[in-house]
Write a protein that holds these residues in place. Structure first.
Motif, PDB file in Angstrom:
ATOM      1  N   ARG A  95      -5.530   3.071  -4.655  1.00 29.17           N
ATOM      2  CA  ARG A  95      -6.033   2.487  -3.408  1.00 29.17           C
ATOM      3  C   ARG A  95      -7.550   2.616  -3.326  1.00 29.17           C
TER       4      ARG A  95
ATOM      5  N   SER B 251      -3.049   7.239  -4.348  1.00 26.72           N
ATOM      6  CA  SER B 251      -4.320   7.259  -3.625  1.00 26.72           C
ATOM      7  C   SER B 251      -5.482   6.819  -4.506  1.00 26.72           C
ATOM      8  N   GLU B 252      -5.461   7.210  -5.784  1.00 25.38           N
ATOM      9  CA  GLU B 252      -6.547   6.811  -6.678  1.00 25.38           C
ATOM     10  C   GLU B 252      -6.589   5.303  -6.842  1.00 25.38           C
TER      11      GLU B 252
ATOM     12  N   ASP C  55       0.805  -1.213   0.000  1.00 25.88           N
ATOM     13  CA  ASP C  55       0.000   0.000   0.000  1.00 25.88           C
ATOM     14  C   ASP C  55       0.841   1.267   0.000  1.00 25.88           C
TER      15      ASP C  55
END
Length: 380
Positions: free
Chosen positions: A10, A7-8, A2
């Motif tokens: 995830r 962020s997109e 991770d």
């Protein structure tokens, strides 16, 4: 991994994971037992804009990259190998080649409905007499005026009986070897001379249809030739580079699903007054599963990232596919062992993951072929 995901990515992964847990996991064994293609699941995935993740937005896709697509495929495989396989074949084999090699007209006509999830796609390369030697094909496409006439049989074709379009490899110049192969877009709903001969019962993955299809004087307009005559094999090699990443991602998901089932069971199952996870033999087996899966995931993410950067991924995608497919099978078998007798029943998931995983060592190039490719890449 991770820490390295944007962020997109995830967000998309978490959205799909939640969908899988709520909508797919409860029916995963049922659709296998029933040998039922879950059309409603793919309609829901289309509503989530997941049917064209790595396809440009102008053609109905999400505009994501190969890494994002790999994340989605892994999450699907984590709960259902069948759904993951049909999804991967639709995306990497049936959709991406049209985006990569098609004309603007072909993209608007054929890619947009695929990427938007209006229907699924299929890709037809393998024949009854050709497996690893995929160039040894008997299917012919003869030019007659402004049409091509297809004759031949294709074997082990995922999604063929539920597809709205199929990319078919055929020989347009007999005797020319690899240079005589071309690709055609077939409409199985409208084109006369197309027939689904068999839908196979398989060892696993029975909610994903695998078909034998036959062409008998099937007439295809010349505008359905993808690229130029003779481009088919180069297109195939480029497509399989992405396809191997798909199988690596799907295999990682299968392994993850089997691992989680074994881990959770070991923490709950008690023998001799304590959870079996406290026994060295069981704990070490589960730790080894986790190690193998994380290695496969890293290789998959690396190959997807290199693909997105435009690098040659022949070696790394073969390495990822080989490692992840063998890991999925090994982890599945160990998960059954952790569950003991329960692991051998269909009430628990490891048996399903294990049966599904075996195909990963065969499809998109067998493990033996991957080793051949890797040897060549190393100059051996």
């Amino acid at each position: 991994m991770d820490f390295s995901l944007p962020s997109e990515h995830r967000m998309i992964r978490d959205t799909v994971r939640e969908f899988c847990e709520e909508e797919i996991a409860p029916i995963a064994q049922d659709i296998e037992d029933e040998h039922r293609f879950p059309e409603e699941v793919f309609e829901a995935l289309a509503d989530l804009d997941m049917m064209g993740v790595p396809v440009a937005e102008e053609y109905g896709g999400l505009g994501g990259d190969q890494l994002m697509y790999a994340l989605v495929t892994e999450e699907l495989g984590r709960v259902s190998g069948s759904i993951g396989l049909s999804y991967a074949a639709h995306t990497s084999l049936a959709s991406k080649p049209i985006e990569a090699f098609g004309t603007e007209e072909q993209k608007e006509r054929w890619l947009t409905p695929l990427a938007s999830g209006e229907y699924l796609g299929a890709w037809a390369l393998t024949e009854p007499g050709s497996g690893s030697d995929a160039s040894d094909m008997d299917t012919r496409a003869e030019r007659e005026g402004d049409e091509y006439v297809l004759n031949g049989t294709k074997q082990f074709i995922t999604n063929a009986n539920v597809a709205g379009s199929i990319l078919v490899k055929a020989v347009t110049e007999p005797g020319a070897g690899y240079d005589g192969i071309s690709t055609f877009i077939v409409d199985p709903r409208e084109d006369d001379g197309f027939e689904v001969v068999t839908v196979w019962d398989k060892m696993g993955l029975n909610a994903s249809p695998t078909c034998e299809i036959k062409f008998t004087d099937c007439r295809i307009p010349e505008g359905r030739l993808l690229g130029e005559e003779g481009d088919g094999w180069d297109q195939t090699k480029k497509t399989l580079n992405g396809g191997r990443i798909s199988i690596a991602a799907l295999s990682t998901g299968l392994g993850q699903g089997a691992f989680e089932a074994a881990r959770d069971y070991a923490k709950q199952r008690e023998q001799f007054g304590q959870p079996i996870s406290k026994f060295d033999a069981v704990r070490d087996m589960i730790v080894e599963m986790d190690r193998k899966i994380e290695r496969s995931r890293l290789l998959t993410h690396k190959s997807a990232t290199m693909y997105d950067d435009g690098e040659d991924v022949t070696r790394i995608s073969s390495l990822a596919k080989l490692d992840a497919s063998e890991t999925a099978r090994e982890v599945g078998e160990d998960a059954i062992q952790v569950l003991g007798g329960y692991g051998y029943t269909t009430d628990f998931a490891p048996q399903r993951f294990t049966r599904d995983a075996k195909l990963m060592e065969i499809g998109e190039g067998t493990s033996e072929i991957q080793r051949l490719v890797l040897g060549r890449e190393l100059g051996l």
